[in-house]
Design an enzyme around this catalytic site. Structure first.
Site, mmCIF file in Angstrom:
data_model
loop_
_atom_site.group_PDB
_atom_site.id
_atom_site.type_symbol
_atom_site.label_atom_id
_atom_site.label_comp_id
_atom_site.label_asym_id
_atom_site.label_seq_id
_atom_site.Cartn_x
_atom_site.Cartn_y
_atom_site.Cartn_z
ATOM 1 N N ASP A 1 0.786 -1.234 0.000
ATOM 2 C CA ASP A 1 0.000 0.000 0.000
ATOM 3 C C ASP A 1 0.822 1.289 0.000
ATOM 4 O OD1 ASP A 1 -2.324 -1.496 -0.043
ATOM 5 O OD2 ASP A 1 -2.556 -1.488 2.137
ATOM 6 N N TYR B 1 -9.930 -1.169 3.078
ATOM 7 C CA TYR B 1 -9.432 -1.305 4.441
ATOM 8 C C TYR B 1 -9.119 0.030 5.095
ATOM 9 C CZ TYR B 1 -8.934 -5.959 6.259
ATOM 10 O OH TYR B 1 -9.197 -7.160 6.826
HETATM 11 CU CU LIG Z 1 -7.788 -8.304 7.128
#
Ligand SMILES: [Cu+2]
Ligand SMILES: *[C@@H]1O[C@H](CO)[C@@H](O)[C@H](O)[C@H]1NC(C)=O
Ligand SMILES: *[C@@H]1O[C@H](CO)[C@@H](O)[C@H](O)[C@H]1NC(C)=O
Ligand SMILES: *[C@@H]1O[C@H](CO)[C@@H](O)[C@H](O)[C@H]1NC(C)=O
Ligand SMILES: *[C@@H]1O[C@H](CO)[C@@H](O)[C@H](O)[C@H]1NC(C)=O
Length: 686
Positions: free
Chosen positions: A323, A411
């Site tokens: 990321d 996320y």
């Molecule tokens: Cu996870």
């Protein structure tokens, strides 16, 4: 992560933040970003156009210069480091921005190794518009009985799968794209994948160059997937807690001067970077006994977040995200919500990063700082004397938290730095947000006979198995620059009954003792916590001792979340993230070694990352050393994680170990000039 489909393009502001005092590690201001842009675009060194900016950040001054600044000697030059793309090449530039009215390019190089810089937000937006105009995609949408208006696609880093696979795409900068139903019924489009369709986009030509429609599954229903308050209101509100309040009748206990934060016995610099997000520098602690400030950490930040999914199928095998390097944590750190993300007593910092065109993007409230009193005990004791007297002393534990929240598509990571008056620094990563989900025909677990690589979390929906590895770069300078890494291994012993070997002639048969070992070279600096005997891992300053002779140090204290990667060493994503097999790496300080998988992460091979650098097996004893620590989670999804996941945390601490002459909470003298009467480190916080 999955791609963000709705991209909030934040307001651009040219107004520089007025700061009372500048510091050599201050992040670039809006004015400095603009100066960098002007210099790069005016440079005759790059004639190709378009020119796009993928990274712009502070080109850190030499450590020696920063440290001498602290002593009043100010370094003069301020530089930025830039990675730009033009003419199909990655260009690295250093730009002098000491005078923002006259910026100049100091150096220019073209990157010839593997990998590419991060995607820009603008590229992701442009790519997302392509499938709609691509006829085979329209057919796939129609074949699934969907409306093209209701489908949105996002860019997914494709990783690196060997040179043959790379050659298949002409060694070009390409990414995959996958799509979701984004109809109005739910805000949770990640729960509604249009399974089976994968596109490949050439990001230089901004064109679709690959297409696969392999399998077809029903799109999971929208019902039960939303998490917005208005959609999950009564009768299902869940168990409610009584709301708390934060009252600090004497005001905040910390002081902010530009980017310097002073609180209780701590002082540190709070920076921001588009790749790392929060950067803590020059954290030092006031030692009341010694009546001086002592260094602890020169610079610390999240170096990478590696998230490999565990489904080898065509649509899933490449979900192996990095990321920070592929997207940039700072660029997906959205404004914090007062009262939710941070409590009422928080103070907020803004951040700037460069957009595709090099212009500054301001993110309001990107980090917050607050004092926390959570009802915990800093230390206590009751002395119940036999003569009936009872003495009780207890101190409440008030800490200072620096927080950033990054939302990598589906996320969310709440990333905290918590400073304690005991001298400890706790690093906490909390995971929330939405699972990556795969559509399936199954509606009940009884129907499942094979390995579906995840958990059925709703009808037609599998939450896919995956890991999260959050790697911190921590340049410790414990009471000075030169440190050593020490393993105090807890070693079981048999009682020999012979005093010459440490035994005693008593009925006791066994005990444990400490085996002290100083790491010489980098190979001794790698530790796998799960396969090594128990040990205290210390960073000591061999030239500084306490009055009674112990080497001053800090101890690394893991606290759960110690998963390491289980992928095969020869698997491609593992080669890129080979550092995830061990939680601890110690390397000598090198200004250019910051990013664990290497500087160029998109399609990078990992051949210029932490594990490769460490193969040089450099000396780490009595040197300026850096700790790399990885928090790891194996995530087997469950229904309770659906449709949005309750926060799951992992942490570790850096804790003084013979650093002070005694418990620093028993303050013997007032820290002169560093703590005002606004300090709430005592008992007055409610
Ligand atoms: Cu996870
Ligand atoms: C900064 O650059 C401008 C433009 O060249 C110049 O006029 C000015 O004097 C410079 N300022 C300093 C402090 O050197
Ligand atoms: C305490 O902080 C408040 C608010 O920042 C300020 O107005 C006040 O003057 C401070 N008090 C002292 C004694 O420093
Ligand atoms: C450390 O490295 C040096 C030089 O590379 C080498 O001579 C020495 O044997 C190494 N020590 C250990 C303990 O591996
Ligand atoms: C610093 O690291 C880079 C990348 O690993 C390497 O090329 C360079 O030689 C190193 N510099 C020193 C002084 O070791």
């Amino acid at each position: 992560m999955l791609p963000p489909l709705i991209l909030a393009v934040l307001l651009v502001s040219a107004a520089a933040r007025a700061s009372s005092k500048s510091h050599p590690l201050d992040p670039l201001t809006a004015g400095e970003h603009s100066a960098v842009r002007t210099a790069v675009l005016a440079s005759p060194l790059i004639s190709d156009r378009p020119l796009t900016f993928h990274y712009v950040g502070l080109d850190e001054p030499d450590k020696a210069d920063v440290i001498s600044h602290e002593h009043g000697i100010s370094s003069t030059q301020r530089r930025a480091f830039v990675i730009a793309r033009a003419g199909g090449q990655s260009h690295e530039l250093q730009v002098d921005i000491t005078n923002i009215s006259a910026p100049s390019v100091l150096s220019h190089a073209i990157h010839h190794g593997s990998g590419f810089p991060r995607f820009t937000t603008e590229e992701e937006v442009a790519a997302a518009a392509l499938p709609d105009k691509y006829p085979p995609f329209a057919e796939s949408v129609q074949r699934r009985g969907l409306d093209i208006e209701d489908v949105g696609c996002g860019v997914i880093a494709m990783g690196w799968w060997g040179s043959d696979e790379q050659a298949k795409w002409g060694n070009r900068r390409v990414a995959k794209m996958q799509c979701f139903v984004i109809a109005d019924e739910t805000a949770n489009f990640y729960a509604r994948p249009m399974e089976g369709v994968t596109l490949v986009v050439d990001l230089e030509r901004m064109a679709i160059v690959g297409y696969k429609d392999r399998v077809r599954y029903p799109v999971p229903k929208a019902e039960g997937t939303d998490y917005r308050a208005e959609k999950v209101g009564p009768p299902f509100t869940g168990p409610a807690a009584t709301p708390g309040v934060v009252v600090q009748p004497e005001g905040r206990g910390f002081h902010i001067d530009g980017h310097l934060v002073r609180w209780a016995n701590w002082e540190f610099h709070l920076g921001f970077d588009m790749r790392a997000g929060t950067v803590i520098s020059q954290a030092s602690i006031y030692d009341a006994d010694a009546e001086m400030r002592r260094r602890v950490l020169y610079r610390g930040f999240v170096s990478e977040v590696f998230v490999p999914y565990m489904d080898p199928e065509e649509e899933w095998y490449f979900h192996t995200f990095m990321d920070a390097g592929e997207y940039g944590l700072g660029t997906v750190a959205f404004p914090l919500q007062p009262g939710g993300d941070c409590p009422g007593n928080a103070v907020y910092f803004d951040g700037y990063y460069a957009d595709h065109d090099g212009k500054p993007v301001k993110v309001d409230n990107v980090m917050c700082v607050f004092e926390r009193y959570a009802g915990d005990v800093a230390w206590r004791h009751t002395e119940a004397l036999l003569r009936g007297q009872v003495y009780t002393e207890v101190r409440p534990d008030v800490t200072l938290v620096v927080r950033m929240v990054v939302t990598m598509g589906n996320y969310d990571y709440v990333l905290d730095w918590e400073f304690k008056t005991s001298g400890a620094i706790k690093l906490v990563a909390s995971l929330s947000g939405i699972l990556e989900m795969k559509a399936t025909t199954y509606t009940h677990t009884d129907q499942i006979k094979e390995d579906v690589h995840g958990t059925l979390v709703a009808e037609n929906t599998i939450g896919v198995y995956h890991d999260h590895f959050i790697t911190y770069h921590l340049d410790l300078d414990v009471d000075g620059t030169k440190n050593s890494f020490v393993k105090n291994t807890i070693t079981p012993k048999r009682n020999t009954k012979d005093p010459a070997t440490g035994g005693a002639d008593t009925p006791r048969r066994s005990y444990w003792t400490v085996h002290h070992e100083v790491a010489e070279n980098e190979s001794d600096g790698q530790v796998s916590l799960n396969s090594s005997p128990p040990a205290d891992l210390l960073f000591v300053n061999p030239s500084k001792r306490t009055k009674i002779g112990n080497e001053v140090g800090y101890r690394l204290v893991p606290a759960g979340a110690t998963a390491t990667s289980l992928l095969a060493d020869d698997d491609y994503p593992q080669r890129r993230a080979s550092y995830t097999k061990k939680q601890v790496w110690v390397t000598p300080y090198n200004r250019s070694e910051k990013w664990a998988p290497g500087l160029y992460t998109v399609q990078g091979t990992g051949d210029d990352g932490l594990a490769a650098w460490s193969k040089r097996n450099r000396r780490i004893k009595d040197e300026d050393i850096v700790l790399w620590y990885t928090l790891g989670f194996h995530h087997v999804p469950c229904q309770d994680d659906f449709p949005v996941m309750p926060t799951l945390s992992g942490s570790f601490e850096l804790r003084p170990f013979n650093f002070f002459e005694g418990n620093p909470l028993l303050i013997r003298s007032r820290p002169a000039g560093h703590v005002s009467s606004n300090c709430s480190c005592g008992a007055q916080v409610m």
